[in-house]
Design an enzyme around this catalytic site. Sequence first.
Site, PDB file in Angstrom:
ATOM      1  N   PRO A  89     -50.917  60.657  13.184  1.00 65.41           N
ATOM      2  CA  PRO A  89     -51.875  60.083  12.240  1.00 65.41           C
ATOM      3  C   PRO A  89     -52.377  61.103  11.222  1.00 65.41           C
ATOM      4  O   PRO A  89     -52.987  60.727  10.219  1.00 65.41           O
ATOM      5  CB  PRO A  89     -53.017  59.568  13.129  1.00 65.41           C
ATOM      6  CG  PRO A  89     -52.744  60.031  14.501  1.00 65.41           C
ATOM      7  CD  PRO A  89     -51.350  60.553  14.574  1.00 65.41           C
ATOM      8  N   GLU A 116     -53.472  62.179  21.754  1.00 63.75           N
ATOM      9  CA  GLU A 116     -54.206  63.450  21.798  1.00 63.75           C
ATOM     10  C   GLU A 116     -53.405  64.586  21.186  1.00 63.75           C
ATOM     11  O   GLU A 116     -53.959  65.614  20.829  1.00 63.75           O
ATOM     12  CB  GLU A 116     -54.605  63.819  23.231  1.00 63.75           C
ATOM     13  CG  GLU A 116     -55.668  62.903  23.836  1.00 63.75           C
ATOM     14  CD  GLU A 116     -55.099  61.614  24.422  1.00 63.75           C
ATOM     15  OE1 GLU A 116     -53.858  61.417  24.373  1.00 63.75           O
ATOM     16  OE2 GLU A 116     -55.890  60.793  24.912  1.00 63.75           O
ATOM     17  N   ARG A 154     -32.534  49.966   6.661  1.00 61.42           N
ATOM     18  CA  ARG A 154     -32.199  48.823   5.804  1.00 61.42           C
ATOM     19  C   ARG A 154     -31.801  49.257   4.405  1.00 61.42           C
ATOM     20  O   ARG A 154     -31.296  48.460   3.621  1.00 61.42           O
ATOM     21  CB  ARG A 154     -33.300  47.777   5.809  1.00 61.42           C
ATOM     22  CG  ARG A 154     -34.632  48.263   5.349  1.00 61.42           C
ATOM     23  CD  ARG A 154     -35.714  47.260   5.695  1.00 61.42           C
ATOM     24  NE  ARG A 154     -35.477  45.952   5.092  1.00 61.42           N
ATOM     25  CZ  ARG A 154     -35.551  45.719   3.796  1.00 61.42           C
ATOM     26  NH1 ARG A 154     -35.871  46.677   2.956  1.00 61.42           N
ATOM     27  NH2 ARG A 154     -35.298  44.518   3.316  1.00 61.42           N
ATOM     28  N   ASP A 169     -36.873  43.917  -2.874  1.00 62.77           N
ATOM     29  CA  ASP A 169     -38.083  43.766  -2.071  1.00 62.77           C
ATOM     30  C   ASP A 169     -39.283  44.418  -2.742  1.00 62.77           C
ATOM     31  O   ASP A 169     -39.153  45.401  -3.448  1.00 62.77           O
ATOM     32  CB  ASP A 169     -37.922  44.448  -0.715  1.00 62.77           C
ATOM     33  CG  ASP A 169     -37.102  43.615   0.235  1.00 62.77           C
ATOM     34  OD1 ASP A 169     -36.988  42.410   0.006  1.00 62.77           O
ATOM     35  OD2 ASP A 169     -36.590  44.189   1.210  1.00 62.77           O
TER      36      ASP A 169
HETATM   37 CL1  6GU Z   1     -47.393  58.368  13.469  1.00 66.33          CL
HETATM   38  N1  6GU Z   1     -49.097  58.101  15.465  1.00 66.33           N
HETATM   39  C1  6GU Z   1     -50.200  57.601  16.035  1.00 66.33           C
HETATM   40  N2  6GU Z   1     -50.497  57.944  17.283  1.00 66.33           N
HETATM   41  N3  6GU Z   1     -51.034  56.791  15.398  1.00 66.33           N
HETATM   42  C2  6GU Z   1     -50.702  56.461  14.150  1.00 66.33           C
HETATM   43  C3  6GU Z   1     -49.555  56.920  13.509  1.00 66.33           C
HETATM   44  C4  6GU Z   1     -48.760  57.767  14.210  1.00 66.33           C
HETATM   45  N4  6GU Z   1     -49.521  56.419  12.278  1.00 66.33           N
HETATM   46  C5  6GU Z   1     -50.604  55.666  12.176  1.00 66.33           C
HETATM   47  N5  6GU Z   1     -51.324  55.686  13.293  1.00 66.33           N
END
Ligand code: 6GU
Length: 251
Positions: A89, A116, A154, A169
């Site tokens: 994230p 984590e 794709r 798209d």
């Molecule tokens: Cl790549 N990993 C996690 N754990 N949560 C996320 C993510 C990735 N992308 C958005 N939320």
Amino acid sequence: MRFDVLTLFPGMFRGYLGESLLQKAIEAKLVDVRLHDYRQWTDDKHHRVDDRPFGGGPGMVIKVQPVVDCFEQVEREADEPGELILLTPQGRTLDQPLVERLARQPRLTLLCGRYEGFDERVTEILRPTEISIGDYILNGGEVAAMVLIDAVIRLIPGVLGDEQSSRDDSFSTESRWLEFPQYTRPREYRGHEVPDVLLSGDHPAIARWREEQSRQRTQQRRADLLSRPAENQQDGPSTDGLHHPQKNNPS
Ligand code: 6GU
């Protein structure tokens, strides 16, 4: 295109990999996805791949050694170097220009972690491209890796039956408008009718209607797409950053 996926949960990928579009691409040798389990690389006698964080706090942290050893073995066995991606994230948000860049690589190696996270030395040593799929938290990178694979494959020529359909798209760098509405039989269902123009056989009129629908939807739902500067245009014919639906339509 080859993907090596490093994960604690290889089983999560098996259902996805066995489904229609991807399975056909794998059978046709357009896509090769190899799964690697960090757990097989742990050098600790209890086969631990995670441990408590130094400094305390909740959750567990993935150990550096199994990840680095697993990655190095995968790279030794590969014919060509690939781009290394860490799903986290904290990464750059995946969007279509990034997907298009990744689709031009011959190989991608994807590191999936749990929420984590990894010991920070994984990123210090391996220097991956860090990618997130959006501003929300998943329990681990596996679902994000499947999203990335799905979006990338794709774009590989031959994976979709109809190559035009991926270019047209929404969000591709050639087409930055949302899709127009589509209908199929029957012509009427519970009092809801298919717009007359689509039944008219007048292809220029159909193209104009679809373009107008795309424009209106984009304005109403995603006005941010209209003001975003065009990216990555060196390999597409469009230079003004806008979708021109009629240019590829028979008329
Ligand atoms: Cl790549 N990993 C996690 N754990 N949560 C996320 C993510 C990735 N992308 C958005 N939320």
